[in-house]
Design a protein around this motif. Structure first.
Motif, mmCIF file in Angstrom:
data_model
loop_
_atom_site.group_PDB
_atom_site.id
_atom_site.type_symbol
_atom_site.label_atom_id
_atom_site.label_comp_id
_atom_site.label_asym_id
_atom_site.label_seq_id
_atom_site.Cartn_x
_atom_site.Cartn_y
_atom_site.Cartn_z
ATOM 1 N N TYR A 110 9.125 -28.371 -0.951
ATOM 2 C CA TYR A 110 9.879 -28.704 0.264
ATOM 3 C C TYR A 110 9.097 -28.168 1.463
ATOM 4 C CZ TYR A 110 13.820 -29.449 -2.945
ATOM 5 O OH TYR A 110 14.642 -29.893 -3.964
ATOM 6 N N ILE A 111 8.855 -29.024 2.447
ATOM 7 C CA ILE A 111 8.061 -28.641 3.615
ATOM 8 C C ILE A 111 8.942 -28.634 4.851
ATOM 9 C CG2 ILE A 111 5.949 -29.069 4.923
ATOM 10 C CD1 ILE A 111 4.994 -30.855 2.598
ATOM 11 N N ASP A 112 9.059 -27.458 5.484
ATOM 12 C CA ASP A 112 9.807 -27.323 6.733
ATOM 13 C C ASP A 112 8.841 -27.537 7.894
ATOM 14 O OD1 ASP A 112 11.788 -26.820 8.553
ATOM 15 O OD2 ASP A 112 11.802 -24.644 8.267
ATOM 16 N N THR A 113 9.285 -28.255 8.917
ATOM 17 C CA THR A 113 8.396 -28.649 10.009
ATOM 18 C C THR A 113 8.922 -28.184 11.369
ATOM 19 O OG1 THR A 113 9.554 -30.783 10.154
ATOM 20 C CG2 THR A 113 7.561 -30.694 8.786
ATOM 21 N N PRO A 114 8.049 -28.115 12.375
ATOM 22 C CA PRO A 114 8.488 -27.780 13.732
ATOM 23 C C PRO A 114 9.320 -28.922 14.331
ATOM 24 C CG PRO A 114 6.088 -27.618 13.496
ATOM 25 C CD PRO A 114 6.603 -28.320 12.293
ATOM 26 N N PRO A 115 10.081 -28.633 15.377
ATOM 27 C CA PRO A 115 10.866 -29.690 16.042
ATOM 28 C C PRO A 115 10.003 -30.497 17.014
ATOM 29 C CG PRO A 115 11.324 -27.591 17.061
ATOM 30 C CD PRO A 115 10.405 -27.298 15.917
ATOM 31 N N ALA A 116 8.932 -31.080 16.494
ATOM 32 C CA ALA A 116 8.009 -31.881 17.314
ATOM 33 C C ALA A 116 7.126 -32.690 16.379
ATOM 34 C CB ALA A 116 7.146 -30.984 18.196
ATOM 35 N N LEU A 117 6.689 -33.851 16.842
ATOM 36 C CA LEU A 117 5.749 -34.643 16.048
ATOM 37 C C LEU A 117 4.341 -34.197 16.417
ATOM 38 C CD1 LEU A 117 5.418 -36.913 13.981
ATOM 39 C CD2 LEU A 117 5.278 -38.525 15.884
ATOM 40 N N ASN A 118 3.932 -33.050 15.876
ATOM 41 C CA ASN A 118 2.628 -32.484 16.211
ATOM 42 C C ASN A 118 1.720 -32.481 14.980
ATOM 43 O OD1 ASN A 118 3.588 -30.374 14.628
ATOM 44 N ND2 ASN A 118 3.833 -28.946 16.337
ATOM 45 N N PHE A 119 0.630 -31.750 15.056
ATOM 46 C CA PHE A 119 -0.335 -31.705 13.951
ATOM 47 C C PHE A 119 0.319 -31.279 12.640
ATOM 48 C CE2 PHE A 119 -2.960 -29.054 11.227
ATOM 49 C CZ PHE A 119 -4.005 -29.902 10.915
ATOM 50 N N TYR A 120 1.137 -30.240 12.699
ATOM 51 C CA TYR A 120 1.732 -29.708 11.468
ATOM 52 C C TYR A 120 2.726 -30.698 10.858
ATOM 53 C CZ TYR A 120 -0.401 -25.407 13.112
ATOM 54 O OH TYR A 120 -1.310 -24.470 13.555
#
Length: 264
Positions: free
Chosen positions: A128-138
């Protein structure tokens, strides 16, 4: 199976959903990994508690390594740490991810996470991958590395309006970088069944043919205690209504053969 939990809006429950589903996978005996790519590190603190402050290698060191030439790179599993929960490991976050972002983007290291998770082979049954609240590199790295995308929806009109752009972003990643990526579904979070607006918003999504998952996750103050004590709901209170909803949601995410086997 690799799931990315993604929404460009903050405060919709990405980390909470990530960690609770992962905790259930691990409790059911599946070898499980959480990858925390949000520099805020909420998933890291949720799973490690006070241990999140200990000095250790993190996702920042993993990505920093990709920017350097060395005679011996660390293997991916050297950046992974065990959590207090059996079968549940974590690639922790770090605030240093923010500092690395522009370098990683300019050097086009967008496939490094996918390659690293591929290198782990059959070590994990669920990631499971948690992501930042933005469509960025990560976030793009996570979408390229995943097979399923879970989209939290917090029954807010702003979230509903943002859904369409979000789905377009996923489709673009799918077309250009990851044909295996599918929108597994929209996870309705903080649902209040007695309030008119949440019911109306969710019904509109269903009427539009969007993949809304069942069951919906109820709004509950118990989740704040879960965060404070660094205990996912299945460990804090296995009989709680919200825990039962998470268990049912987790079951709905399993491949069809696994669901039929569990039903027997």
């Amino acid at each position: 199976m690799r799931f990315v939990v993604f929404n460009q809006k903050g405060g919709v429950g990405k980390s909470t959903i990530t960690c609770n589903l992962a905790a259930i996978s691990a409790q059911q005996g599946l070898r499980t990994l959480v990858v925390d790519l949000d520099p805020q590190g909420n998933s890291t603190r949720y799973l490690l508690g006070a241990g999140a402050d200990e000095d250790r290698d993190t996702a920042a060191e993993f990505f920093d390594q990709t920017l350097k030439f060395t005679l011996r790179n660390q293997d991916t599993d050297e950046f992974i740490t065990a959590t207090p929960f059996e079968h549940l490991d974590l690639l922790p976050s770090s605030p240093k991810l923010e500092e690395l972002h522009s370098k990683l983007e300019s050097r086009y290291k967008i496939y490094k996470l996918r390659d690293a998770l591929d290198a782990l082979g059959a070590r994990y049954d669920r990631i499971y991958i948690d992501t930042p609240p933005a469509l960025n590199f990560y976030t793009r790295s996570a979408l390229i590395a995943a097979q399923g995308c879970l989209i939290p929806f917090d029954c807010d009109d702003f979230s509903r309006r943002a859904l369409y752009a979000l789905l377009e972003s996923v489709q673009e990643i799918q077309a250009d970088h990851n044909k295996a990526l599918k929108v597994t579904g929209i996870v309705v979070n903080q649902f209040q069944p007695r309030a008119n607006l949440p019911q109306q918003l969710v019904q509109e999504l269903i009427d539009e043919g969007l993949p809304v998952l069942q069951p919906y996750l109820s709004a509950s103050v118990k989740i704040k205690e879960s965060h404070q004590r660094a205990l996912p709901m299945v460990h804090l209170d296995a009989r709680h209504k919200l825990t039962q909803e998470y268990l049912a949601l987790h079951a709905a995410l399993q491949p069809a053969p696994a669901r039929r086997k569990a039903a027997r």
